[in-house]
Design a protein around this motif. Structure first.
Motif, mmCIF file in Angstrom:
data_model
loop_
_atom_site.group_PDB
_atom_site.id
_atom_site.type_symbol
_atom_site.label_atom_id
_atom_site.label_comp_id
_atom_site.label_asym_id
_atom_site.label_seq_id
_atom_site.Cartn_x
_atom_site.Cartn_y
_atom_site.Cartn_z
ATOM 1 N N ALA A 97 -5.742 -3.595 -7.287
ATOM 2 C CA ALA A 97 -5.309 -2.751 -6.157
ATOM 3 C C ALA A 97 -6.270 -3.028 -5.010
ATOM 4 N N TYR A 98 -5.769 -3.133 -3.795
ATOM 5 C CA TYR A 98 -6.661 -3.356 -2.647
ATOM 6 C C TYR A 98 -7.585 -2.154 -2.498
ATOM 7 N N PRO A 99 -8.883 -2.382 -2.220
ATOM 8 C CA PRO A 99 -9.813 -1.258 -2.076
ATOM 9 C C PRO A 99 -9.348 -0.231 -1.044
ATOM 10 N N PHE A 103 -13.558 -6.259 5.545
ATOM 11 C CA PHE A 103 -12.779 -6.332 6.787
ATOM 12 C C PHE A 103 -11.591 -5.362 6.785
ATOM 13 N N ASP A 104 -11.232 -4.878 5.578
ATOM 14 C CA ASP A 104 -10.128 -3.917 5.509
ATOM 15 C C ASP A 104 -10.565 -2.526 5.960
ATOM 16 N N LYS A 105 -11.905 -2.262 5.962
ATOM 17 C CA LYS A 105 -12.379 -0.916 6.311
ATOM 18 C C LYS A 105 -12.279 -0.696 7.815
ATOM 19 N N SER A 118 9.492 -10.013 -0.736
ATOM 20 C CA SER A 118 8.351 -9.762 0.134
ATOM 21 C C SER A 118 7.556 -8.558 -0.377
ATOM 22 N N GLY A 119 6.231 -8.681 -0.329
ATOM 23 C CA GLY A 119 5.373 -7.575 -0.775
ATOM 24 C C GLY A 119 5.185 -7.555 -2.280
ATOM 25 N N GLY A 120 5.700 -8.554 -2.982
ATOM 26 C CA GLY A 120 5.619 -8.589 -4.455
ATOM 27 C C GLY A 120 4.218 -8.881 -4.966
ATOM 28 N N GLY A 121 3.372 -9.476 -4.142
ATOM 29 C CA GLY A 121 1.991 -9.748 -4.569
ATOM 30 C C GLY A 121 1.651 -11.231 -4.634
#
Ligand SMILES: Nc1ncnc2c1ncn2[C@@H]1O[C@H](COP(=O)(O)OP(=O)(O)OP(=O)(O)O)[C@@H](O)[C@H]1O
Ligand SMILES: [Mg+2]
Length: 528
Positions: A295-297, A53-55, A324-327
């Motif tokens: 790592a996100y694809p 869904f990220d593509k 925020s954004g730390g994972g």
């Protein structure tokens, strides 16, 4: 001549049945095939992981557009047009043979003309297909319309009505350009088809009549061959017109069909597993993460988990805090197996999450996310979605635990109240409490709370927190919170920054260590 009558009678009867039966059935067959494609498409989408869904080519908006616009397009390649195409190709071949028997010279001349026209029609169709990208333009246009309508309020608040109107106008223009361009090619094909009968007649007569005058042919032969060639050219028109329609279905087919096989991703690699894959041992709920790298694809160069290590022992509540954004949410996505861990170990009861049967693993977990997700339907329907064989008692019980009973019972229709699309008819806090009730109703071994109480006022938060604390007793809880008030009592707190744990301990230990967590506590004036 009698033979000619019989041949044409045969063709007439053949045409009648080969058109009548399939065309009569076309609604039924084409609709059924399209419905089956829709169902298979949805089944395939429901099995995909997060990377799919990220593509951009399979983003949520693209998939919606494929289901609503492209799948119905496939129908135009399946219905009566396909029947007409096949029927006319058959008629064309039979009549050419017939014409050849009566006068081969006229047939060669007429047929050469037909071939020449077919080649021109084919080149135009291919060129039209290659030069225009109607599906892409239409998809972008439809996505923009959905985006604008879904976000009308935000657009109004930002005073950007004009900006979006201009963008919409530009997308209309793009669609129109693509369609006009295609229409030019289509009109050439159409005109060639329409004039082909006259051209074929002209050519065949110009060959047949001199042969007649020279006494080399009987008038009957010239007449039959000319008539047959005339009908060939009409069949050719239909082949051209229906061929165009069929070609319109091609882009939709090439977008949809590769996605129907859920075991193949959009790069052609084998991805998903079967429903029976993986082990299904009893789950007690002990979670361990050891030096996880991820790592996100979509952004392979940015490590979101960078040697992340933590532990959530069975029955304990651990908290993940940090900037925020730390994972933090990514950890939940990895645990729920929306993405595979790339290196390190993530286990539940000592078994790597990748080895579990996916349904079994997810059946033992429940997530209350940052943005509560509700479906159109009643409050009861939404809570029952969490339980496979649940009844109304389970719903009431879960709502009581989530401190939702008070507001639900004040509504005129109570549990039968419609929540609206995406829960639009409820407040943020009410939605969150229903999402919590749905999670509790699942009675999970592992409860995942990602900012589960962020939309509640401090009074409700306190009550829901108490409910969550009591619901947490018999299970492992991984709670993510910006408001530290909700996780002070956690058995262990991990401070996550830059994809790794930088501090950990109980609230008291971390405050005593006077590090990053203590700094956060001071900011939120929580120091007891
Ligand atoms: N699907 C995705 N594709 C690519 N990058 C992503 C995706 N989802 C999140 N990220 C990135 O991963 C990083 C970690 O995101 P994550 O949602 O885990 O942060 P978080 O700690 O939960 O933050 P917050 O407290 O704001 O919720 C962020 O930099 C984010 O931009
Ligand atoms: Mg998050």
């Amino acid at each position: 001549m009698l033979a000619y009558s019989f041949i044409n009678l045969g063709i007439g009867v053949f045409s009648f049945f080969t058109i009548l039966i399939p065309v009569a059935l076309n609604g039924y067959i084409a609709e059924n095939v399209v419905d089956a494609i829709k169902l298979r498409f949805l089944a395939s989408i429901l099995k995909r992981d997060g990377a799919f869904f990220d593509k951009p080519e399979t983003s949520n908006a693209k998939l919606v557009s494929m289901m609503n616009s492209d799948v119905p397009q496939i129908k135009s390649g399946l219905d009566h047009r396909l029947v007409m195409f096949v029927n006319n190709v058959v008629a064309l071949v039979v009549l050419l043979i017939e014409a050849g028997v009566f006068c081969w010279q006229m047939t060669v001349a007429g047929f050469s003309m037909c071939v020449f026209l077919v080649v021109i029609m084919f080149i135009c169709m291919r060129y039209s297909h290659l030069r225009t990208n109607r599906v892409q333009a239409m998809t972008t246009h439809a996505n923009l319309a959905v985006e604008i309508i879904e976000n009308v309020r935000t657009i109004q608040l930002l005073n950007r009505e004009e900006y979006f109107s201009t963008r919409y106008e530009a997308s209309i223009h793009e669609v129109r350009t693509q369609y006009i361009c295609a229409a030019v090619f289509e009109s050439i094909v159409f005109s060639i088809g329409m004039s082909s009968c006259f051209l074929a007649d002209a050519v065949s007569y110009s060959v047949g009549v001199p042969l007649l005058y020279a006494g080399k042919l009987k008038p009957g032969n010239v007449f039959v061959a000319a008539m047959a060639i005339n009908v060939v050219s009409w069949a050719l028109q239909f082949v051209g017109i229906t061929g165009l329609e069929l070609m319109r279905a091609e882009p939709a087919c090439s977008a949809i069909i590769p996605l129907l096989d859920e075991s193949i991703d959009n790069d052609g690699n084998s991805t998903t597993e079967s429903e029976d894959d993986g082990v299904s041992p009893p789950i007690n709920g002990s979670v361990v993460a050891e030096r996880i790298e991820f790592a996100y694809p979509a952004r392979p160069n940015i490590k979101v988990a960078n040697g992340l290590t933590f532990e959530a022992p069975e029955g304990q509540m651990i908290a993940l805090v940090g900037p925020s954004g730390g994972g933090k949410s990514t950890i939940i996505a990895l645990l729920e197996r929306f993405y595979p861990v790339q290196s390190g170990k993530l286990t539940v009861d000592g078994t790597p999450v990748s080895k579990f049967n996916l349904h079994h693993l997810r059946n033992h977990m429940a997530l209350v996310g940052q943005e509560p997700v509700l479906f159109a339907g009643t409050i009861k329907d939404n809570i029952l979605l969490g339980i496979e064989d649940g009844g109304f008692d389970d719903v009431q019980n879960a709502c009581r635990l989530a401190n939702a009973t008070g507001f639900i019972e004040k509504l005129p229709l109570g549990y039968e109240t419609e929540v609206g699309e995406k829960g639009a008819m409820l407040s943020g806090g009410q939605k969150q409490r229903i999402a919590i009730a749905r999670a509790i109703a699942r009675n999970p071994q592992i409860l995942l709370l990602d900012e589960a109480t962020s939309a509640l006022d401090s009074e409700s938060e306190k009550a829901v927190q108490e409910a969550l604390n009591s619901a947490s007793k018999s299970r492992t809880v991984i709670s993510i919170a910006h408001r530290l008030s909700s996780i002070q009592d956690a058995d262990h707190i991990y401070f996550i920054e830059g994809g790794r744990v930088v501090e950990s301990g109980t609230h008291t230990e971390l405050v005593g260590a006077n590090g990053k967590y203590a700094g956060l506590v001071r900011k939120q004036r929580l120091n007891k």
